[in-house]
Enzyme design. Sequence first.
Site, short mmCIF file in Angstrom:
data_model
loop_
_atom_site.label_atom_id
_atom_site.label_comp_id
_atom_site.label_asym_id
_atom_site.label_seq_id
_atom_site.Cartn_x
_atom_site.Cartn_y
_atom_site.Cartn_z
N ASP A 248 -12.95 14.75 -4.33
CA ASP A 248 -12.98 16.04 -5.00
C ASP A 248 -14.26 16.06 -5.85
O ASP A 248 -15.11 15.18 -5.74
CB ASP A 248 -11.72 16.22 -5.85
CG ASP A 248 -11.28 17.67 -5.97
OD1 ASP A 248 -12.15 18.52 -6.27
OD2 ASP A 248 -10.08 17.97 -5.76
N LYS B 192 0.84 -1.20 0.00
CA LYS B 192 0.00 0.00 0.00
C LYS B 192 0.87 1.25 0.00
O LYS B 192 1.74 1.42 0.86
CB LYS B 192 -0.92 0.02 1.22
CG LYS B 192 -1.89 1.21 1.24
CD LYS B 192 -2.90 1.11 2.37
CE LYS B 192 -2.31 1.60 3.68
NZ LYS B 192 -2.13 3.07 3.71
N ARG C 106 2.86 -0.56 10.95
CA ARG C 106 3.89 -0.41 11.97
C ARG C 106 4.34 -1.69 12.66
O ARG C 106 5.53 -1.81 12.99
CB ARG C 106 3.45 0.65 12.98
CG ARG C 106 3.64 2.06 12.42
CD ARG C 106 3.09 3.14 13.32
NE ARG C 106 1.64 3.19 13.28
CZ ARG C 106 0.93 4.24 13.70
NH1 ARG C 106 1.55 5.30 14.21
NH2 ARG C 106 -0.38 4.24 13.63
N ASP D 200 -3.41 4.12 -2.11
CA ASP D 200 -4.37 4.59 -1.11
C ASP D 200 -4.27 6.10 -0.95
O ASP D 200 -3.73 6.60 0.04
CB ASP D 200 -4.11 3.89 0.23
CG ASP D 200 -5.12 4.25 1.30
OD1 ASP D 200 -6.25 4.63 0.93
OD2 ASP D 200 -4.77 4.17 2.49
N THR E 247 -10.25 4.83 10.57
CA THR E 247 -10.25 4.07 11.82
C THR E 247 -9.74 4.89 13.00
O THR E 247 -9.84 4.45 14.15
CB THR E 247 -9.40 2.79 11.69
OG1 THR E 247 -8.10 3.13 11.23
CG2 THR E 247 -10.05 1.81 10.73
#
Length: 260
Positions: free
Chosen positions: A72, A40, A223, A67, A131
């Site tokens: 817009d 990603k 992470r 991503d 999230t």
Amino acid sequence: MILDNRADAAARLILALDLPTRARALEFIHETEGLVGSYKIGSQLFTAEGPTLVRDIVARGQSVFLDLKFHDIPNTVAGAAVEAARLGVRMLTIHALGGETMMRRAVEAVHDLCDGEGLTPPRLIAVTLLTSLGREDLKKIHLSGTPEEIVADLAELAYSCGMDGVVASAHECPAIRARVTDPRFVLIVPGIRPADSSPHDQQRIVTPGHALRLGADYLVVGRPILESPTPRQAAERILAEIAAYCDRHLDTAESDLQGN
């Protein structure tokens, strides 16, 4: 019966390359090759390195999930989605809060391009709620209802517009599945953390196995792998949990067949 579901498990895992440089991104791609289904690329890395890095990763035979959460006016989003499709990405995100016309225009533009140029269309994925947002955050921006209700509404709208899936918290997956029963509509879940990991700034997190049980198709992990002193081992541990779920699911399905 326990089968080797490693390839199926790897296909479900998306590594979020939330990194500042091309060199670091390529380092992690090399480190996790064979363990990850897609990589990603989000706003940080794309802003730093641009579309050239996306092309280079695709040219290496890797799948890219772009991503950028396009949001817009409809013509602008349609144009951006078309250019993303030309990059050869496997999936790209469009923000569902941009509304019906915006999503429909993007779907039509991408499919027209791919039909005309003989390209494989990317999956168009709608972002529902980030999230990092909790109930109090939603109140401050005047979105009424629970996160589950809002996400289910947005997912149903996205499906009606021809989108291929949504990004949502695992906690909202059952509500989405209740509204959209088409199995081709995929659910991509971020906020995945092994049990011993810090939640960081995610408020609605789950473990890999839990997310899959709730109905996720793809899991986004960042992470826990990027910050590990041994990234490949960290990816292996997550992959093992996914594979264990796949094995249990297969055993259950086979038992059901044998019982009929």
